[in-house]
Design an enzyme around this catalytic site. Structure first.
Site, PDB file in Angstrom:
ATOM      1  N   ASP A   1       0.834  -1.196   0.000  1.00 30.62           N
ATOM      2  CA  ASP A   1       0.000   0.000   0.000  1.00 30.62           C
ATOM      3  C   ASP A   1       0.874   1.254   0.000  1.00 30.62           C
ATOM      4  O   ASP A   1       0.595   2.229  -0.710  1.00 30.62           O
ATOM      5  CB  ASP A   1      -0.909  -0.003   1.231  1.00 30.62           C
ATOM      6  CG  ASP A   1      -1.909   1.146   1.192  1.00 30.62           C
ATOM      7  OD1 ASP A   1      -2.751   1.173   0.272  1.00 30.62           O
ATOM      8  OD2 ASP A   1      -1.832   2.039   2.059  1.00 30.62           O
TER       9      ASP A   1
ATOM     10  N   LYS B   1       1.358   4.356  -3.087  1.00 28.96           N
ATOM     11  CA  LYS B   1       1.358   5.809  -2.887  1.00 28.96           C
ATOM     12  C   LYS B   1       2.612   6.444  -3.488  1.00 28.96           C
ATOM     13  O   LYS B   1       2.538   7.508  -4.119  1.00 28.96           O
ATOM     14  CB  LYS B   1       1.248   6.124  -1.397  1.00 28.96           C
ATOM     15  CG  LYS B   1      -0.073   5.644  -0.790  1.00 28.96           C
ATOM     16  CD  LYS B   1      -0.132   5.852   0.711  1.00 28.96           C
ATOM     17  CE  LYS B   1      -1.449   5.348   1.283  1.00 28.96           C
ATOM     18  NZ  LYS B   1      -1.535   5.542   2.742  1.00 28.96           N
TER      19      LYS B   1
END
Length: 816
Positions: free
Chosen positions: A678, A682
């Site tokens: 995750d 980003k």
């Protein structure tokens, strides 16, 4: 002196006539010098026309209609004058006998001339004025029935006669000198010098009042009807329309020309010439101030005054290469139309002189086409001009206002509004006076065009429609914030956020009128069960009312696939879902490109830092010409919490991770946070924003947990394995402390590469002072080199994420 004119609805029933009598009585108290003009009872003029046409066709049904009309008038007399009404009834009966005789003649001759029709139509006003004058007299208000045919002299153009000013003025002055009483005057009707009855055309009773006021130098002309005044738009088409306090004569003329029904242009002209104010008032709301039409007007706070429309027009296009640079083309075309008595509603000509568009009423379309093609027969034959193109089923919508003159941006605002509502403009016209901008649109778009323009020019808040997908933790919080902050956003930002669509896995609801965010759960219970992923997409396809934003608060790859379709429909997309921006680069690029092509936005601020303005800051740096040298980031609340809590002599590393899970900082399975994927997404998005063509595989991730932790199924087994590495993590922490440094798990973008690594940082580094689960990002750029730009704050959680989504929506609204 005042002239009071009452329309057909105002005098249409006995009860309404009693209202009128009260208004007249009140007016006499303040100004005893008044005159009253009345129309026929509502619907009577149309009935008289219908009778005439039936009689002309030898259809005896006219007798039944005549009897019904007679009974209506007789019943009105009986209600208003319950005692000693016989004499009055005899007068009404005698009048209907006269009408019957004329209709019988039409029936026998099978001919209805315009002269005969004028004679028949005029009886409505005669009956109305007689009954009202007699009723007033019985109520102690002496009133004189006055037949306007004795006062107003016209030419012999029947059905639309023109008034002879001087001849009429002399008769009016003489009559008023000899009759000082309150006069109840028939509107609409007049006569030729030979005494032949004529009528003044549409709005004729208003014209009667205006002309009398002009001749008698009245202080004010009052038009009493069944509306509060001139509205900013037709309230049956624009519910938000409001009553205008003032209008200039020119504004009123423009509005009336383009369809406003309260006032007619011929009524305004005489009053304008003498500078006599016209006040529009409501018989059924007499205390309301109405609309005042006069020379000097006060501003209403808006850049325009009103919008009106003509529902049905036809557009003729005259075009051809042979028109360019040739003088007299327009003159010949308009002369051809004038010779056929065809009135032109609107004209639009291209600056290239290659084409001219002319709007006419639909019944004149074919005659106009024939007339123009006849005039230009030679040019058409030699292919210098094309045959005239006729487009039907069109409407013209006009925006009117004196403040529009020399005010920049009016046209831009209008066309931007139409674009937001996906309305195609067929033709445009604006005079050099800048008092009016007119657009021709499809009839099916007329109402939407009126609403779009009204919202753009007269609404204190722009309406933005929201389609919300997902009612999980973030979705529920977003709806709560929408409910709590709706009024503040409307007042402070001038934006009315209207929730019109809502969907989750269990139910979907679409309501163009709006869904109350405070009761969304109950509303959703009545929605469609088990909706398809494209439920909101299908719902919006036929809905084209202003700006619409699709808000994705899910983590669904299926929902993210609908973004392309939403953008193609002109619907902006705001996504908390980061799948679309971090999947294949081609998908990301497609959405970005499509957003530019369709001129709608694709926003995803919360994909990186939740409520932190990370993406917006980066975009701003790049848009202003700065160059990114390095980005350093901690973009995981879980990881931030772990390393902010991992101190020498403190709790073991495995214990801190369990504590983070128990406090809800991690996913149910902490490995989903700690695998770095995750975080990597980003960093990937930031790289793409910087112009890198990158995929998730290009990010180098140093595993934070031992690989064995990812090979076991049970979370407890994972913790057992991790305990065995507590000493390893402690030793690394102590090694960093020995060097007067700290451990942080940091994502970096530098020289085209993206990495996520466990690093030692200086105790003075910005990441050294983070608290709790704060996120932080450092932008080192050419401008922010010696003192890099730092953003820090909560980077996760439903409240800040929902707030970030709201900020994206409001950012979109400021671009309207």
């Amino acid at each position: 002196m005042k002239i009071l004119k009452f329309g057909g609805t105002s005098v249409g029933t006995p009860e309404n006539i009693i209202r009128v009598a009260h208004i007249i009585q009140e007016s006499l108290r303040t100004d005893p010098d008044i005159s009253v003009v009345v129309s026929a009872f509502s619907g009577v003029t149309n009935d008289l026309i219908d009778m005439s046409q039936l009689a002309c066709k030898r259809n005896v049904a006219y007798k039944k209609l005549l009897k019904k009309c007679e009974n209506r008038h007789l019943d009105t007399v009986k209600v208003l004058i319950p005692s000693s009404y016989e004499g009055f009834l005899d007068h009404v009966k005698h009048t209907f006998e006269e009408i019957d005789e004329i209709l019988h003649g039409v029936y026998l001759l099978k001919e209805l001339t315009s002269r005969s029709l004028d004679l028949i139509m005029g009886f409505g006003e005669q009956l109305s004025a007689y009954i009202i004058s007699q009723y007033l007299t019985t109520q102690g208000i002496p009133a004189l029935y006055t037949d306007a045919r004795k006062l107003i002299i016209t030419d012999n153009v029947h059905n639309h006669a023109n008034i002879h000013y001087q001849k009429s003025a002399r008769k009016i002055h003489r009559y008023y000198q000899n009759h000082p009483e309150l006069k109840i005057i028939t509107g609409f009707i007049a006569s030729t010098p030979e005494g032949i009855a004529t009528t003044l055309g549409r709005g004729g009773s208003d014209l009667t009042a205006s002309f009398l006021g002009t001749v008698l130098h009245a202080d004010e002309i009052q038009i009493w009807s069944d509306v509060n005044g001139v509205m900013s738009a037709d309230p049956s088409k624009v519910p938000e329309a409001f009553c205008l306090k003032t209008l200039s004569y020119e504004e009123a003329m423009e509005l009336s020309h383009f369809g406003a029904k309260v006032l007619h242009a011929p009524t305004i002209q005489p009053a304008m010439e003498k500078g006599i104010p016209i006040r529009i008032l409501n018989t059924f709301n007499p205390t309301f101030e109405g609309t005042l039409v006069q020379k000097d007007v006060t501003e209403n706070g808006f850049p325009a005054k009103g919008i009106t429309s003509i529902h049905d027009i036809a557009l003729l296009t005259i075009q051809g290469a042979g028109m360019v640079g040739v003088t007299g083309i327009s003159g010949r075309a308009f002369s051809a139309l004038a010779n056929q008595g065809i009135s032109v509603i609107l004209i639009s000509q291209a600056s290239s002189e290659h084409s001219i568009c002319i709007a006419v009423s639909p019944e004149n379309a074919i005659p106009a086409k024939i007339a123009i093609e006849k005039e230009f027969a030679l040019e058409i034959k030699t292919h210098l001009m094309d045959r005239v193109l006729v487009e039907e089923k069109l409407s013209v919508v006009a925006l009117v206002g004196e403040r529009m003159r020399k005010t920049p941006g009016i046209a831009g605002r209008l066309f931007h509004a139409l674009a937001e509502w996906s309305i195609n403009v067929v033709a445009i016209a604006q005079g050099s006076s800048e008092l009016n901008i007119s657009v021709v649109v499809s009839q099916t778009d007329e109402t939407r065009t009126l609403r779009a323009i009204h919202e753009a020019f007269f609404s204190k808040a722009t309406c933005v429609n929201l389609l919300v997908c997902g009612t999980g933790l973030i979705g529920r919080e977003f709806l709560s914030q929408l409910d709590k902050n709706h009024e503040n956003i409307q007042n402070e930002k001038g934006v009315n956020l209207r929730l019109i669509g809502l969907a989750n896995l269990d139910a979907g609801l679409f309501n163009p009128k709006g869904i109350d965010p405070s009761t969304w759960k109950k509303a959703l219970e009545n929605g469609q069960k088990n909706p398809s992923p494209d439920f909101l997409l299908k719902s919006i396809k036929t809905f084209k009312e202003g700006k619409t934003v699709f808000v994705d608060l899910t983590a669904s790859d299926v929902i993210s696939k609908t973004y392309v379709d939403f953008l193609n429909l002109g619907v902006s997309v705001v996504a908390a879902n980061k799948i679309a921006t971090t999947s294949a680069y081609e998908e990301y690029l497609t959405l970005k490109s499509l957003s530019k092509q369709t001129a709608v936005s694709f926003r995803y601020e919360t994909n990186v830092g939740a409520g932190l303005p990370v993406v917006r800051t980066l975009q701003s740096l790049l848009e202003t010409g700065d160059k990114i040298i390095k980005i350093e980031a901690i973009l995981s609340g879980t990881i931030s919490y772990i390393f902010n809590s991992f101190n020498p002599g403190g709790k073991p590393f495995s214990h801190i991770i369990r504590e983070a899970q128990e406090k809800g900082f991690t996913e149910p399975d902490p490995r989903n946070d700690l695998n770095g994927l995750d975080f990597a997404r980003k960093i990937l998005l930031l790289m793409r924003e910087c112009g890198e063509i990158a995929e998730i595989e290009d990010i180098i991730i140093e595993p934070l947990l031992p690989l064995e932790c990812f090979t076991v199924r049970s979370i407890e087994d994972m913790y057992e394995i991790l305990k065995n590495y507590d000493k390893t993590y402690e030793n690394r922490l102590l090694e960093a402390e020995k060097n007067n440094r700290l451990l942080r798990y940091i994502g970096t973008y530098e020289k085209g590469k993206g990495t996520i690594q466990l690093k030692e940082i200086d105790i003075h580094h910005p990441f050294a002072h983070l608290k709790g689960s704060d996120n932080a990002i450092i932008f080192t750029t050419e401008r922010y080199f010696e003192n890099p730009l730092v953003l820090q704050g909560p980077g996760a959680g439903a409240k800040v994420t929902a707030a970030g989504v709201m900020a994206d929506i409001l950012e979109e609204c400021t671009c309207l």
